[in-house]
Design a protein around this motif. Sequence first.
Motif, PDB file in Angstrom:
ATOM      1  N   ALA A   1       0.841  -1.210   0.000  1.00  0.00           N
ATOM      2  CA  ALA A   1       0.000   0.000   0.000  1.00  0.00           C
ATOM      3  C   ALA A   1       0.869   1.251   0.000  1.00  0.00           C
ATOM      4  CB  ALA A   1      -0.927  -0.012   1.206  1.00  0.00           C
ATOM      5  N   ALA A   2       2.015   1.169   0.696  1.00  0.00           N
ATOM      6  CA  ALA A   2       2.918   2.323   0.759  1.00  0.00           C
ATOM      7  C   ALA A   2       3.414   2.675  -0.645  1.00  0.00           C
ATOM      8  CB  ALA A   2       4.092   2.017   1.687  1.00  0.00           C
ATOM      9  N   GLU A   3       3.696   1.656  -1.447  1.00  0.00           N
ATOM     10  CA  GLU A   3       4.163   1.931  -2.810  1.00  0.00           C
ATOM     11  C   GLU A   3       3.063   2.607  -3.631  1.00  0.00           C
ATOM     12  OE1 GLU A   3       5.972  -1.653  -4.403  1.00  0.00           O
ATOM     13  OE2 GLU A   3       7.822  -1.150  -3.335  1.00  0.00           O
ATOM     14  N   LEU A   4       1.825   2.198  -3.388  1.00  0.00           N
ATOM     15  CA  LEU A   4       0.711   2.857  -4.079  1.00  0.00           C
ATOM     16  C   LEU A   4       0.562   4.306  -3.616  1.00  0.00           C
ATOM     17  CD1 LEU A   4      -2.188   0.234  -4.226  1.00  0.00           C
ATOM     18  CD2 LEU A   4      -1.034   1.323  -6.157  1.00  0.00           C
ATOM     19  N   VAL A   5       0.692   4.496  -2.287  1.00  0.00           N
ATOM     20  CA  VAL A   5       0.594   5.865  -1.763  1.00  0.00           C
ATOM     21  C   VAL A   5       1.681   6.727  -2.397  1.00  0.00           C
ATOM     22  CG1 VAL A   5       0.787   7.313   0.301  1.00  0.00           C
ATOM     23  CG2 VAL A   5      -0.504   5.179   0.412  1.00  0.00           C
ATOM     24  N   SER A   6       2.886   6.191  -2.516  1.00  0.00           N
ATOM     25  CA  SER A   6       3.978   6.939  -3.158  1.00  0.00           C
ATOM     26  C   SER A   6       3.597   7.322  -4.584  1.00  0.00           C
ATOM     27  CB  SER A   6       5.265   6.100  -3.187  1.00  0.00           C
ATOM     28  OG  SER A   6       5.787   5.970  -1.888  1.00  0.00           O
ATOM     29  N   ASP A   7       3.047   6.365  -5.299  1.00  0.00           N
ATOM     30  CA  ASP A   7       2.674   6.606  -6.689  1.00  0.00           C
ATOM     31  C   ASP A   7       1.615   7.707  -6.785  1.00  0.00           C
ATOM     32  OD1 ASP A   7       2.896   6.076  -9.413  1.00  0.00           O
ATOM     33  OD2 ASP A   7       1.171   4.727  -9.388  1.00  0.00           O
ATOM     34  N   TYR A   8       0.604   7.605  -5.930  1.00  0.00           N
ATOM     35  CA  TYR A   8      -0.457   8.606  -5.970  1.00  0.00           C
ATOM     36  C   TYR A   8       0.011   9.957  -5.427  1.00  0.00           C
ATOM     37  CZ  TYR A   8      -3.850   5.187  -7.545  1.00  0.00           C
ATOM     38  OH  TYR A   8      -4.516   4.260  -8.297  1.00  0.00           O
ATOM     39  N   THR A   9       0.974   9.942  -4.513  1.00  0.00           N
ATOM     40  CA  THR A   9       1.493  11.217  -4.019  1.00  0.00           C
ATOM     41  C   THR A   9       2.197  11.968  -5.153  1.00  0.00           C
ATOM     42  OG1 THR A   9       1.847  10.195  -1.865  1.00  0.00           O
ATOM     43  CG2 THR A   9       2.895  12.315  -2.219  1.00  0.00           C
ATOM     44  N   ARG A  10       2.952  11.235  -5.968  1.00  0.00           N
ATOM     45  CA  ARG A  10       3.612  11.861  -7.119  1.00  0.00           C
ATOM     46  C   ARG A  10       2.580  12.552  -8.007  1.00  0.00           C
ATOM     47  NH1 ARG A  10       5.892   6.698  -8.682  1.00  0.00           N
ATOM     48  NH2 ARG A  10       6.901   6.171  -6.714  1.00  0.00           N
ATOM     49  N   LYS A  11       1.444  11.910  -8.187  1.00  0.00           N
ATOM     50  CA  LYS A  11       0.386  12.503  -9.013  1.00  0.00           C
ATOM     51  C   LYS A  11      -0.245  13.700  -8.308  1.00  0.00           C
ATOM     52  CE  LYS A  11      -0.654   8.175 -11.236  1.00  0.00           C
ATOM     53  NZ  LYS A  11      -1.657   7.195 -11.625  1.00  0.00           N
ATOM     54  N   TYR A  12      -0.447  13.538  -7.005  1.00  0.00           N
ATOM     55  CA  TYR A  12      -1.079  14.612  -6.235  1.00  0.00           C
ATOM     56  C   TYR A  12      -0.236  15.890  -6.295  1.00  0.00           C
ATOM     57  CZ  TYR A  12      -3.123  17.151  -2.307  1.00  0.00           C
ATOM     58  OH  TYR A  12      -3.713  18.114  -1.522  1.00  0.00           O
ATOM     59  N   LEU A  13       1.095  15.713  -6.248  1.00  0.00           N
ATOM     60  CA  LEU A  13       1.993  16.872  -6.245  1.00  0.00           C
ATOM     61  C   LEU A  13       1.917  17.659  -7.559  1.00  0.00           C
ATOM     62  CD1 LEU A  13       5.176  15.449  -4.459  1.00  0.00           C
ATOM     63  CD2 LEU A  13       3.553  17.103  -3.559  1.00  0.00           C
ATOM     64  N   LEU A  14       1.402  17.040  -8.614  1.00  0.00           N
ATOM     65  CA  LEU A  14       1.285  17.729  -9.905  1.00  0.00           C
ATOM     66  C   LEU A  14       0.052  18.635  -9.950  1.00  0.00           C
ATOM     67  CD1 LEU A  14       2.109  14.729 -12.278  1.00  0.00           C
ATOM     68  CD2 LEU A  14       3.645  16.588 -11.622  1.00  0.00           C
ATOM     69  N   ARG A  15      -0.831  18.482  -8.967  1.00  0.00           N
ATOM     70  CA  ARG A  15      -2.077  19.251  -9.003  1.00  0.00           C
ATOM     71  C   ARG A  15      -1.847  20.743  -8.784  1.00  0.00           C
ATOM     72  NH1 ARG A  15      -7.129  15.839  -6.499  1.00  0.00           N
ATOM     73  NH2 ARG A  15      -6.944  14.135  -7.993  1.00  0.00           N
ATOM     74  N   GLU A  16      -2.680  21.536  -9.460  1.00  0.00           N
ATOM     75  CA  GLU A  16      -2.633  22.993  -9.288  1.00  0.00           C
ATOM     76  C   GLU A  16      -3.373  23.360  -8.000  1.00  0.00           C
ATOM     77  OE1 GLU A  16      -1.604  25.482 -11.508  1.00  0.00           O
ATOM     78  OE2 GLU A  16      -0.759  24.064 -12.963  1.00  0.00           O
ATOM     79  N   GLY A  17      -2.886  24.411  -7.355  1.00  0.00           N
ATOM     80  CA  GLY A  17      -3.640  24.971  -6.240  1.00  0.00           C
ATOM     81  C   GLY A  17      -3.537  24.218  -4.926  1.00  0.00           C
ATOM     82  N   ILE A  18      -2.676  23.212  -4.835  1.00  0.00           N
ATOM     83  CA  ILE A  18      -2.522  22.547  -3.545  1.00  0.00           C
ATOM     84  C   ILE A  18      -1.528  23.341  -2.707  1.00  0.00           C
ATOM     85  CG2 ILE A  18      -3.149  20.210  -4.263  1.00  0.00           C
ATOM     86  CD1 ILE A  18      -0.068  19.649  -4.382  1.00  0.00           C
TER      87      ILE A  18
END
Lengths: 140, 439
Positions: free
Chosen positions: B114-131
Motif C-alpha cells: 500500500a505504501a508503494e501505491l501511496v507513493s505513486d499517488y502522491t507523485r500525481k497529487y503533487l502535480l495538481r494545481e492549487g494545492i
Amino acid sequence: MAEAVRFHFDVDGDNFASAGEASVQVKKLLRQLALSPEVIRKVSIAMYEGEINMVIHANGGTADVTVEEDRITIVLSDSGPGIADIDQAMQAGYSTAPENVRSLGFGAGMGLPNMKRNTDQMQIESTVGVGTTVTMVVLI
Amino acid sequence: MSNFKHSVSLIAEKCKGCTNCLKRCPTEAIRIRDGHSVIDEDRCIDCGQCIRVCPYQAKRASSDRFEKFADYKYKIALPAPALYGQFERLEDIDYIISGLYECGFDEVVEVARAAELVSDYTRKYLLREGIKKPVISSACPVVTRLISMRFPFLSDHLLPILPPIELAAKLAREEALALHPELSDQDICVLFISPCPAKVSYVRNPIGVERSAVDGVLSISDVYFKLVSVMNHLDRLDHYAKTGIIGISWAGSGGEASALLNDKYLAADGIDDVIKVLEEIENENLSDLAFVELNACHGGCVGGTLNIENPFIAKARLTNLRRYLPVSMNTSPRESGTFIPEEYFWNKPIDYTPVARLSEDRGKAMEIMARIQQVNDEFPQIDCGACGSPTCRALAEDIVLGNSTDSQCIFILKEKYKELKKETEGVHDGSTTEDQAGS
C-alpha cells in the motif's frame, strides 16, 4: 476589561542558530490566550522576520509584546547601525545583508515587506549610528 | 475530558516518580503527583517518548492480543515494513510472510504494498494545481494529531490520501471478499502489526476517515517471538512478497520522501525536530519545498517503541534485504494518467482541537496569563522538575489553574527554611542568655 499582558524577550545577536526562538515562544503564549489562529500566525511571522533582522544587522536587541483587548503590539528595539533610507529598505528585494548570511538563505530583502504585510500598523524609527525601533500592531 | 482513546499508559506500581518522562514529554502532558507520573489525556500525542526514556519500564503501550480475535472466520495480517528489519540474517521477506500464515493468519497483506501505491499517488497529487505546498506526509499519526492540536494552518498541507495502514486494510478487505464470496464483512478481521503505540491510537481515533478498516493492532514485539519460533521450522516457503525497494524503505526516515523522485523535499525525524519543522512551515519559511516527510520517532518507523531491534540495526538490515528487489512492485494503472480514485482520499475534514487555551474567553485567559507571569517570577527558572511540573513556567500555570501549590518548589521551601532557621536561632540565642542570667 482585562489588563494588558506583556512579554519581554532578549534577542541574542551572537547566536544565529537560535534566531527565531522568541517568535516561537510568543506563538506558544498566544495559543494559551484563545486568540484566533490567523492573529497568532500574523504576529509570529512579523516577529520572526523582525527578530532575524535584528540578528543579521544589529547584533540582537529586545522584543516586547503587549496583548490588549483589541490589539497586539510588538516593539523590536536594537542599538544597531540604523536604517539610512527607510523607504528604500521597505522595497521588496532590497537587502544589505552580508554574503555569509545570504548563503544561509536569509537576506532576500523580504523581511520588512513581510512584516508590513502581516501587520495592521507598522512604524519604523531609526537613527543612523544609534539604532532602530520597529513598532507593529496586529488588530484582534 | 477528551474522547481520545490513548494507547500509552502508566503501570503505577513500577513508577518511582522520577523526572525522566516529565522532562522529555514534547507536549508537557506529564506531571508527577503523589509519587508517580500522571498523563494528561488531552495533551498526550502517543509519541512513545515516555516509554523510551523510562528507566523502570513503567510506561506501556496497550496493543491488542491475537487471541482476542479467535472468533473471526478470516484473519488478515498487515505487517508494517518495520517488521522486516527485526530479524537477524533474514535473506527473504517470504520467511516472515510464511511465518505469519503459520501463526494462524488466513491472509497476509503487506503494508509496504500500500505504501508503494501511496507513493505513486502522491507523485500525481503533487502535480495538481492549487494545492498547499509543502505537502506534509500524513503517515505518522503523531504528526497528524499534533497538527490538529497545534497547527491549524497546516491541516490543509497534509497529504489527503489514505495512509498506507488504512489503504492496506481497505485493499485487504476488498481482496478477501472478492476471493472468498462466502465471507461477509463481519467475518473478516484485519490486524495491523505495529512498530509504535501511535498506530494503536490511530485505529481507535482515525484521522481523515470516519472509521478505520483496521480491527486491531498487535505489537511487533509480541508477534516477533511467535514468528521466530515458527520461522525456524517452516516446511515450505512460497513466493508471497510483493514489495520493492520503495515499500521497504518506508520503514526508515526519508523513505517516503525519496520515493517521490523529486528533489524538493525534506525528511525530519524525532519529535523535537518535527515540531521545529512544523513551526518553520507555519512561518512560511519552507514554501519552496514540494514535500515534507515527518516521523515522530528517530530513524522513522524502525525507531518505534514496539520494535525489538535498535533502529540503526533494523535500517541496515532493510538496506540489505531490499538490495536485489525492483524499485517498486505496486503502481496505479498506467492508463489512468494523473487520476487518483476518490476512494483513496480522506473523506472527513480534520478538526482543529486546541488544547493549550487557558480559557475559551479571551479576557479571562488574559487575566489568568497575567497571574501566571506573576507567580512565575517567584521561581528560580532552573526547570528542575522536583515539584512535579516539567518547568518553572508549567508550575506557575499549574498553581494558577489550581493543580499545584507553590510549596512544591524546593527552592522556595529552602528559602523559607533558611528564614525560619535564622528566626529560631535568634530565639534560641535569646533564651540562652536568659538562662545564663537566671543561673
